[in-house]
Scaffold this motif. Structure first.
Motif, PDB file in Angstrom:
ATOM      1  N   GLY A   1      -4.165 -43.016 -59.676  1.00 15.47           N
ATOM      2  CA  GLY A   1      -5.156 -43.327 -58.663  1.00 15.47           C
ATOM      3  C   GLY A   1      -4.634 -44.301 -57.642  1.00 15.47           C
ATOM      4  O   GLY A   1      -3.435 -44.617 -57.614  1.00 15.47           O
ATOM      5  N   LEU A   2      -5.547 -44.759 -56.791  1.00 14.02           N
ATOM      6  CA  LEU A   2      -5.229 -45.734 -55.750  1.00 14.02           C
ATOM      7  C   LEU A   2      -5.778 -47.086 -56.167  1.00 14.02           C
ATOM      8  O   LEU A   2      -6.987 -47.208 -56.436  1.00 14.02           O
ATOM      9  CB  LEU A   2      -5.870 -45.289 -54.426  1.00 14.02           C
ATOM     10  N   VAL A   3      -4.891 -48.063 -56.241  1.00 10.32           N
ATOM     11  CA  VAL A   3      -5.299 -49.406 -56.638  1.00 10.32           C
ATOM     12  C   VAL A   3      -4.652 -50.427 -55.706  1.00 10.32           C
ATOM     13  O   VAL A   3      -3.765 -50.086 -54.915  1.00 10.32           O
ATOM     14  CB  VAL A   3      -4.894 -49.719 -58.101  1.00 10.32           C
ATOM     15  N   GLN A   4      -5.078 -51.665 -55.829  1.00 11.77           N
ATOM     16  CA  GLN A   4      -4.488 -52.741 -55.047  1.00 11.77           C
ATOM     17  C   GLN A   4      -3.416 -53.470 -55.873  1.00 11.77           C
ATOM     18  O   GLN A   4      -3.429 -53.427 -57.108  1.00 11.77           O
ATOM     19  CB  GLN A   4      -5.564 -53.735 -54.612  1.00 11.77           C
ATOM     20  N   ALA A   5      -2.524 -54.126 -55.170  1.00 13.34           N
ATOM     21  CA  ALA A   5      -1.492 -54.910 -55.846  1.00 13.34           C
ATOM     22  C   ALA A   5      -2.145 -55.911 -56.802  1.00 13.34           C
ATOM     23  O   ALA A   5      -3.150 -56.543 -56.464  1.00 13.34           O
ATOM     24  CB  ALA A   5      -0.640 -55.642 -54.823  1.00 13.34           C
ATOM     25  N   GLY A   6      -1.587 -56.002 -57.991  1.00  7.38           N
ATOM     26  CA  GLY A   6      -2.122 -56.888 -59.010  1.00  7.38           C
ATOM     27  C   GLY A   6      -3.072 -56.223 -59.982  1.00  7.38           C
ATOM     28  O   GLY A   6      -3.372 -56.786 -61.045  1.00  7.38           O
ATOM     29  N   ASP A   7      -3.549 -55.045 -59.632  1.00  2.20           N
ATOM     30  CA  ASP A   7      -4.464 -54.309 -60.505  1.00  2.20           C
ATOM     31  C   ASP A   7      -3.720 -53.652 -61.669  1.00  2.20           C
ATOM     32  O   ASP A   7      -2.483 -53.677 -61.732  1.00  2.20           O
ATOM     33  CB  ASP A   7      -5.212 -53.238 -59.714  1.00  2.20           C
ATOM     34  N   SER A   8      -4.502 -53.023 -62.544  1.00  3.99           N
ATOM     35  CA  SER A   8      -3.962 -52.323 -63.705  1.00  3.99           C
ATOM     36  C   SER A   8      -4.415 -50.868 -63.715  1.00  3.99           C
ATOM     37  O   SER A   8      -5.473 -50.541 -63.164  1.00  3.99           O
ATOM     38  CB  SER A   8      -4.419 -52.992 -65.003  1.00  3.99           C
ATOM     39  N   LEU A   9      -3.616 -50.029 -64.338  1.00  4.41           N
ATOM     40  CA  LEU A   9      -3.958 -48.634 -64.592  1.00  4.41           C
ATOM     41  C   LEU A   9      -3.397 -48.250 -65.951  1.00  4.41           C
ATOM     42  O   LEU A   9      -2.375 -48.801 -66.371  1.00  4.41           O
ATOM     43  CB  LEU A   9      -3.345 -47.706 -63.545  1.00  4.41           C
ATOM     44  N   ARG A  10      -4.062 -47.292 -66.601  1.00  2.60           N
ATOM     45  CA  ARG A  10      -3.497 -46.736 -67.821  1.00  2.60           C
ATOM     46  C   ARG A  10      -3.340 -45.232 -67.638  1.00  2.60           C
ATOM     47  O   ARG A  10      -4.324 -44.523 -67.412  1.00  2.60           O
ATOM     48  CB  ARG A  10      -4.364 -47.012 -69.044  1.00  2.60           C
TER      49      ARG A  10
ATOM     50  N   GLN B   1       3.183 -32.170 -65.071  1.00  2.00           N
ATOM     51  CA  GLN B   1       3.098 -31.912 -63.631  1.00  2.00           C
ATOM     52  C   GLN B   1       3.032 -33.192 -62.805  1.00  2.00           C
ATOM     53  O   GLN B   1       3.230 -33.148 -61.588  1.00  2.00           O
ATOM     54  CB  GLN B   1       1.870 -31.039 -63.343  1.00  2.00           C
ATOM     55  N   GLY B   2       2.746 -34.298 -63.438  1.00  2.00           N
ATOM     56  CA  GLY B   2       2.726 -35.570 -62.745  1.00  2.00           C
ATOM     57  C   GLY B   2       1.340 -36.021 -62.314  1.00  2.00           C
ATOM     58  O   GLY B   2       0.433 -35.217 -62.139  1.00  2.00           O
ATOM     59  N   THR B   3       1.209 -37.323 -62.147  1.00  2.00           N
ATOM     60  CA  THR B   3      -0.026 -37.925 -61.640  1.00  2.00           C
ATOM     61  C   THR B   3       0.360 -38.998 -60.625  1.00  2.00           C
ATOM     62  O   THR B   3       1.291 -39.780 -60.843  1.00  2.00           O
ATOM     63  CB  THR B   3      -0.879 -38.495 -62.790  1.00  2.00           C
ATOM     64  N   GLN B   4      -0.355 -39.015 -59.513  1.00  2.00           N
ATOM     65  CA  GLN B   4      -0.008 -39.925 -58.413  1.00  2.00           C
ATOM     66  C   GLN B   4      -0.569 -41.319 -58.667  1.00  2.00           C
ATOM     67  O   GLN B   4      -1.757 -41.472 -58.987  1.00  2.00           O
ATOM     68  CB  GLN B   4      -0.565 -39.384 -57.095  1.00  2.00           C
ATOM     69  N   VAL B   5       0.287 -42.310 -58.488  1.00  2.00           N
ATOM     70  CA  VAL B   5      -0.124 -43.711 -58.522  1.00  2.00           C
ATOM     71  C   VAL B   5       0.230 -44.324 -57.171  1.00  2.00           C
ATOM     72  O   VAL B   5       1.391 -44.262 -56.747  1.00  2.00           O
ATOM     73  CB  VAL B   5       0.579 -44.480 -59.656  1.00  2.00           C
ATOM     74  N   THR B   6      -0.755 -44.874 -56.510  1.00  2.00           N
ATOM     75  CA  THR B   6      -0.549 -45.510 -55.221  1.00  2.00           C
ATOM     76  C   THR B   6      -1.058 -46.938 -55.287  1.00  2.00           C
ATOM     77  O   THR B   6      -2.217 -47.166 -55.647  1.00  2.00           O
ATOM     78  CB  THR B   6      -1.267 -44.757 -54.096  1.00  2.00           C
ATOM     79  N   VAL B   7      -0.190 -47.886 -54.949  1.00  2.00           N
ATOM     80  CA  VAL B   7      -0.536 -49.300 -55.003  1.00  2.00           C
ATOM     81  C   VAL B   7      -0.473 -49.853 -53.588  1.00  2.00           C
ATOM     82  O   VAL B   7       0.584 -49.855 -52.953  1.00  2.00           O
ATOM     83  CB  VAL B   7       0.422 -50.082 -55.923  1.00  2.00           C
ATOM     84  N   SER B   8      -1.603 -50.302 -53.099  1.00  2.00           N
ATOM     85  CA  SER B   8      -1.659 -50.855 -51.755  1.00  2.00           C
ATOM     86  C   SER B   8      -1.451 -52.362 -51.799  1.00  2.00           C
ATOM     87  O   SER B   8      -1.811 -53.026 -52.766  1.00  2.00           O
ATOM     88  CB  SER B   8      -2.998 -50.523 -51.109  1.00  2.00           C
ATOM     89  N   SER B   9      -0.899 -52.882 -50.718  1.00  2.00           N
ATOM     90  CA  SER B   9      -0.607 -54.329 -50.665  1.00  2.00           C
ATOM     91  C   SER B   9      -1.762 -55.105 -50.083  1.00  2.00           C
ATOM     92  O   SER B   9      -2.726 -54.554 -49.580  1.00  2.00           O
ATOM     93  CB  SER B   9       0.645 -54.550 -49.817  1.00  2.00           C
TER      94      SER B   9
END
Length: 128
Positions: free
Chosen positions: A10-19, A120-128
């Motif tokens: 997913g799309l998260v901000q810098a410093g966030d977490s994902l599993r 097939q992959g999963t998109q990770v997007t980290v915004s600053s």
């Protein structure tokens, strides 16, 4: 036939977490090491982490050591990648992979050629 399906990106901000999760089917999951790789636009696929078939050994690329944790639940046939303190440079498509060797005594390591099956992959997007 082995199938690997990633989820949790997913799309998260810098410093966030994902599993991230990767559910496997097709052969006995607990007999094979599992790994995570990632590929950013314009770059080669990069090793992130792997875990041996029993879950007792793990290895990480230096850039994620201390921030990411790989784990597996053999009863659920799933491997996880807990990603904390995310940085913009972690932005990539994340792929899970399954080893080619039954109960390999060592970890497969960072070479993509050691891994037999890929999701097939999963998109990770980290915004600053």
């Amino acid at each position: 036939q082995v199938q690997l399906r990633e989820s949790g990106g997913g799309l998260v901000q810098a410093g966030d977490s994902l599993r991230l999760s990767c559910a496997a089917s097709g052969r006995t999951f607990s007999n094979y090491a599992m790994g995570w790789f990632r590929q950013a636009p314009g770059k080669e696929r990069e090793f992130v982490a792997n875990i041996n078939w029993s879950g007792g050994r793990t290895e990480y690329v230096d850039s994620v050591e201390g921030r990411f944790t790989i784990s597996r639940d053999n009863a659920k046939k799933t491997v996880y990648l807990q990603m904390n303190s995310l940085k913009p440079e972690d932005t990539a498509i994340y792929y899970c992979a399954q080893d080619s060797i039954y109960k390999r005594p060592t970890l497969p390591g960072s070479s993509p050629s050691a891994w037999q099956y890929w999701g097939q992959g999963t998109q990770v997007t980290v915004s600053s």
